[in-house]
Each structure stands twice: as C-alpha cells, then as structure tokens.
Design a protein around this motif. Structure first.
Motif, PDB file in Angstrom:
ATOM      1  N   THR A 223       0.587  -1.360  -0.071  1.00 36.79           N
ATOM      2  CA  THR A 223      -0.137  -0.103   0.113  1.00 36.79           C
ATOM      3  C   THR A 223       0.641   1.476   0.090  1.00 36.79           C
ATOM      4  O   THR A 223       0.666   2.178  -0.802  1.00 36.79           O
ATOM      5  CB  THR A 223      -1.064   0.043   1.250  1.00 36.79           C
ATOM      6  OG1 THR A 223      -1.777  -1.264   1.025  1.00 36.79           O
ATOM      7  CG2 THR A 223      -1.902   1.125   1.089  1.00 36.79           C
ATOM      8  N   ASP A 224       1.922   1.344   0.770  1.00 35.85           N
ATOM      9  CA  ASP A 224       2.878   2.365   0.766  1.00 35.85           C
ATOM     10  C   ASP A 224       3.409   2.756  -0.405  1.00 35.85           C
ATOM     11  O   ASP A 224       3.453   3.977  -0.933  1.00 35.85           O
ATOM     12  CB  ASP A 224       3.897   2.270   1.818  1.00 35.85           C
ATOM     13  CG  ASP A 224       3.253   2.299   3.262  1.00 35.85           C
ATOM     14  OD1 ASP A 224       2.106   2.788   3.411  1.00 35.85           O
ATOM     15  OD2 ASP A 224       4.101   2.146   4.251  1.00 35.85           O
ATOM     16  N   GLU A 225       3.683   1.758  -1.027  1.00 34.50           N
ATOM     17  CA  GLU A 225       4.499   1.812  -2.409  1.00 34.50           C
ATOM     18  C   GLU A 225       3.246   2.370  -3.556  1.00 34.50           C
ATOM     19  O   GLU A 225       3.743   3.209  -4.382  1.00 34.50           O
ATOM     20  CB  GLU A 225       5.186   0.545  -3.000  1.00 34.50           C
ATOM     21  CG  GLU A 225       5.882   0.760  -4.164  1.00 34.50           C
ATOM     22  CD  GLU A 225       6.410  -0.734  -4.542  1.00 34.50           C
ATOM     23  OE1 GLU A 225       6.981  -0.805  -5.877  1.00 34.50           O
ATOM     24  OE2 GLU A 225       6.452  -1.566  -3.734  1.00 34.50           O
ATOM     25  N   ILE A 226       2.419   1.772  -3.617  1.00 26.26           N
ATOM     26  CA  ILE A 226       1.092   2.259  -4.450  1.00 26.26           C
ATOM     27  C   ILE A 226       0.828   3.676  -4.293  1.00 26.26           C
ATOM     28  O   ILE A 226       0.803   4.483  -5.158  1.00 26.26           O
ATOM     29  CB  ILE A 226      -0.012   1.359  -4.250  1.00 26.26           C
ATOM     30  CG1 ILE A 226       0.432  -0.175  -4.631  1.00 26.26           C
ATOM     31  CG2 ILE A 226      -1.275   1.871  -5.260  1.00 26.26           C
ATOM     32  CD1 ILE A 226      -0.924  -1.037  -4.447  1.00 26.26           C
ATOM     33  N   CYS A 227       0.680   4.283  -2.985  1.00 17.71           N
ATOM     34  CA  CYS A 227       0.511   5.471  -2.422  1.00 17.71           C
ATOM     35  C   CYS A 227       1.546   6.476  -3.071  1.00 17.71           C
ATOM     36  O   CYS A 227       1.248   7.523  -3.541  1.00 17.71           O
ATOM     37  CB  CYS A 227       0.231   5.515  -1.041  1.00 17.71           C
ATOM     38  SG  CYS A 227      -0.213   7.218  -0.635  1.00 17.71           S
ATOM     39  N   ALA A 228       2.691   6.159  -2.914  1.00 22.60           N
ATOM     40  CA  ALA A 228       3.717   7.003  -3.135  1.00 22.60           C
ATOM     41  C   ALA A 228       3.745   7.351  -4.814  1.00 22.60           C
ATOM     42  O   ALA A 228       3.981   8.256  -5.306  1.00 22.60           O
ATOM     43  CB  ALA A 228       5.019   6.298  -2.652  1.00 22.60           C
ATOM     44  N   THR A 229       3.183   6.072  -5.581  1.00 23.74           N
ATOM     45  CA  THR A 229       3.330   6.404  -6.839  1.00 23.74           C
ATOM     46  C   THR A 229       2.157   6.952  -7.269  1.00 23.74           C
ATOM     47  O   THR A 229       2.148   7.942  -8.355  1.00 23.74           O
ATOM     48  CB  THR A 229       3.289   4.845  -7.613  1.00 23.74           C
ATOM     49  OG1 THR A 229       4.220   3.970  -7.079  1.00 23.74           O
ATOM     50  CG2 THR A 229       3.409   4.946  -9.107  1.00 23.74           C
ATOM     51  N   ILE A 230       0.887   6.866  -6.756  1.00 30.14           N
ATOM     52  CA  ILE A 230      -0.192   7.719  -6.915  1.00 30.14           C
ATOM     53  C   ILE A 230       0.157   8.977  -6.955  1.00 30.14           C
ATOM     54  O   ILE A 230      -0.066  10.131  -7.647  1.00 30.14           O
ATOM     55  CB  ILE A 230      -1.592   7.222  -6.054  1.00 30.14           C
ATOM     56  CG1 ILE A 230      -1.864   5.926  -6.360  1.00 30.14           C
ATOM     57  CG2 ILE A 230      -2.554   8.343  -6.035  1.00 30.14           C
ATOM     58  CD1 ILE A 230      -2.901   5.351  -5.399  1.00 30.14           C
ATOM     59  N   SER A 231       0.941   9.529  -5.461  1.00 30.95           N
ATOM     60  CA  SER A 231       1.380  10.931  -5.133  1.00 30.95           C
ATOM     61  C   SER A 231       2.148  11.360  -6.258  1.00 30.95           C
ATOM     62  O   SER A 231       2.045  12.441  -6.902  1.00 30.95           O
ATOM     63  CB  SER A 231       1.756  10.805  -3.897  1.00 30.95           C
ATOM     64  OG  SER A 231       1.063  10.636  -2.764  1.00 30.95           O
ATOM     65  N   LEU A 232       2.974  10.829  -6.978  1.00 32.87           N
ATOM     66  CA  LEU A 232       4.097  10.984  -7.806  1.00 32.87           C
ATOM     67  C   LEU A 232       3.163  11.150  -9.454  1.00 32.87           C
ATOM     68  O   LEU A 232       3.372  12.308  -9.888  1.00 32.87           O
ATOM     69  CB  LEU A 232       4.895   9.720  -8.236  1.00 32.87           C
ATOM     70  CG  LEU A 232       5.974  10.064  -9.329  1.00 32.87           C
ATOM     71  CD1 LEU A 232       7.131  11.166  -9.031  1.00 32.87           C
ATOM     72  CD2 LEU A 232       6.688   8.774  -9.555  1.00 32.87           C
ATOM     73  N   ALA A 233       2.348  10.414  -9.506  1.00 36.83           N
ATOM     74  CA  ALA A 233       1.319  10.664 -10.680  1.00 36.83           C
ATOM     75  C   ALA A 233       0.698  12.033 -10.611  1.00 36.83           C
ATOM     76  O   ALA A 233       0.645  12.947 -11.570  1.00 36.83           O
ATOM     77  CB  ALA A 233       0.390   9.438 -10.771  1.00 36.83           C
TER      78      ALA A 233
END
Length: 331
Positions: free
Chosen positions: A219-229
């Motif tokens: 979840t943390d990795e997905i969240c970080a990628t969403i924030s980057l997007a």
C-alpha cells in the motif's frame, strides 16, 4: 468548502478473445487457441442487453493483442463469419450502441488506420503504457515494446480520441522508471490533450505464471506512486486506481480521483479472483468525498465534441440520465 469528487463508470466487461500474441510473465488471461477462446456473438449480445438493463453506460471490449498472429485463431474466428477480430469488435460496438451502451475498446496495439476506423464507433479507447522500462516480464511480448505503445498513444492523440492509459506497478520497473513513464504520458497529453485518465495499477501475482512468486507492491508503495502521478500529471487528467485490486479506502487520500469502471454484471476477467466492489461499497471507500457516476468519455471531451456523430444522441441521453438526481429508493 466543496466536497472532493471521486468518479466511476458502470460497465460491462466483454473479453472477446483470450488468445494473445504476447507472452507476459504476469498474465493469467492469455490462453492457447481452443474451444471457447472467442466470445460468441449471442453471449456478447446477452451481456450487452443485461448490462443496459442494470443501468450500465459502458461496454468495455478487451481482448488479447493481435490474436490473428497466433496459428489456428483465424480459422476459429472464421466460424463466426469474420476474418479479423477488429471487424468483430466493430460490429459489436454497433450492437452496444443499439443496446444503449457506449463502446470503449482496449485492443492492444493498433495502427493509425485501425484506430481511425474504430473511433467512428467508440466513445473512448485505451492502451496501458505499463512501463517505459525494458523488463524481463515483457521479454516475449513484442507488443509491449515501449516505443510501439507510445506511438499508438500518440496516434490516438493525433486522431483526437479520448484516451485511457496507465502504468503497471511491480513488474520489474523502478520508481525512476515510473516517473519516466508518467512524464512520457504527461508530455503526450500536453501535445494532444487527449489523455482523460491514467490508471495506477498494481501487479497481482497469479498461480501458474512465471511471476507467481514475485512480490506484489504494498500500500505504501502504491500510495507513493499515486502521489507522484498527481504531482506530474496535469490537473485535467484523472488518476485512477482499480478498486478491486488494492485497499482503495487507504489510497483515496494519496491523490486518486477516479475508481474506473465497475460492473454489476460481469467479473474482472483479467483478475478474476478480485470481485468488483458494488456501489454501496464504493461509497464507503470514498469516505467523506462525493461519489459521482461518469461516462467513459469525460465531460470535457463531450464539450469539445470529441466523439463520432453516430454517438451524439446516446452520449447526450446518458449524460442527462446520470446527472439526474437519484430516484427515491422506496419508489
């Protein structure tokens, strides 16, 4: 203060064939040429009619890339009276329109001419970029060459097709690769203005595939990628997550503003072990935000007239229908 809005589309998912010329290391969808590998027209029509009866607005046509390149497929397709799978999806798009559904086709790599033909019967189209990186998972998949996929997304822009793309997390790429992929998508949108949504999709290991034991993104990795997007992409491009593949309630706050297509009738054939959440569950997922239904063509593209003339009456009708206040549930 305005409530934050999270959108979704009600669709039916029609996997027209599971045959594919690619051999991705994570794919569970692909099958050999065999009986049942092509959805019969009768089943497709029943699915379209059933979806329309349940209030769906979108017909999502998804199938393996270039199945005609796989020996034996063309002979099987000819039993249905077709020489090319794209002729089949064209006719089924017309059937979807007749049933009151807007077609959205995701057919893998298409040429400029094929895109130009299919856009006459589609409200929107899509192709996942997945990654700009050269990863082992794509070693036996010529259609996953990043340059080939970028060219098709660019051609869709040249043709003013409202377009969905996205990145796939956990298939061997790095965070730097994800950043590069998102920047490529951003630059294409700046040039053509056609990217309506970018899916940030997490890889889910499937038994029996070469990547069955690969770790899935947390979840943390997905969240970080969403924030980057959200940081890289222009504000008019939606950031979407599939709500059946991760705990979406934990990701809404990371910058998500769309939950994609969910179906009251059909399963996610690419990830069959992950059922769609239904509307009440989506309301729980979005928390204090407003959950709002949308069409597969976003409002800004309707305003610009980025749709074929054939679809204008249906688009207008469905847009009015989903904008109407909900009926009293006791009625």
């Amino acid at each position: 203060m305005h409530r934050r809005v999270i959108t979704f589309s009600k669709n039916v998912f029609l996997p027209l064939t599971t045959v594919c010329a690619n051999h991705c290391g994570y794919c569970y969808f692909r099958t050999p040429v065999q009986e049942g590998c092509i959805m019969p027209p009768e089943e497709a029509s029943r699915t379209l009619e059933g979806g329309a009866a349940l209030g769906c607005t979108e017909a999502l046509f998804t199938f393996g890339e270039r199945p005609g390149a796989v020996p034996g497929f063309s002979a099987m397709l000819e039993r249905l009276g077709y020489h090319d799978i794209l002729d089949y999806v064209y006719d089924l798009s017309l059937e979807a329109i007749r049933c009151g559904l807007l077609p959205h086709t995701n057919a893998g790599i298409l040429t400029y001419q094929e895109l130009d033909r299919l856009r006459t019967v589609n409200a929107s189209m899509g192709l996942m970029l997945e990654t700009t990186a050269d990863v082992p998972a794509h070693r036996n998949s010529p259609g996953k060459d990043p340059a080939v996929r970028i060219e098709m997304i660019e051609n869709a822009g040249k043709l003013s097709i409202p377009f969905t793309t996205g990145i796939l997390l956990g298939i061997g790429e790095t965070m730097d690769d994800r950043e590069e992929s998102l920047r490529v998508i951003r630059d294409l949108h700046r040039r053509y203005g056609h990217i309506q949504e970018v899916i940030v999709q997490n890889f889910c290991p499937k038994p029996g595939t070469p990547m069955a034991d690969a770790p899935a993104p947390g979840t943390d990795e997905i969240c970080a990628t969403i924030s980057l997007a959200r940081e890289i992409l222009p504000a008019d491009v939606a950031v979407q997550i599939p709500p059946n593949l991760a705990d979406a309630s934990l990701l809404i706050g990371c910058g998500v503003n769309d939950l994609g297509g969910v179906s009251p009738l059909t399963i996610d054939y690419v990830n069959p072990e992950h059922p769609w959440p239904q509307i009440e569950e989506l309301k729980r997922i979005v928390g204090d935000a407003e959950l709002r239904e949308r069409l597969c063509i976003y409002p800004q593209y309707i305003e610009r007239g980025w749709y074929p003339p054939l679809l204008e009456p249906l688009i207008r009708h469905l847009a009015e229908r989903i904008a109407a206040p909900p009926q009293d549930e006791g009625a």
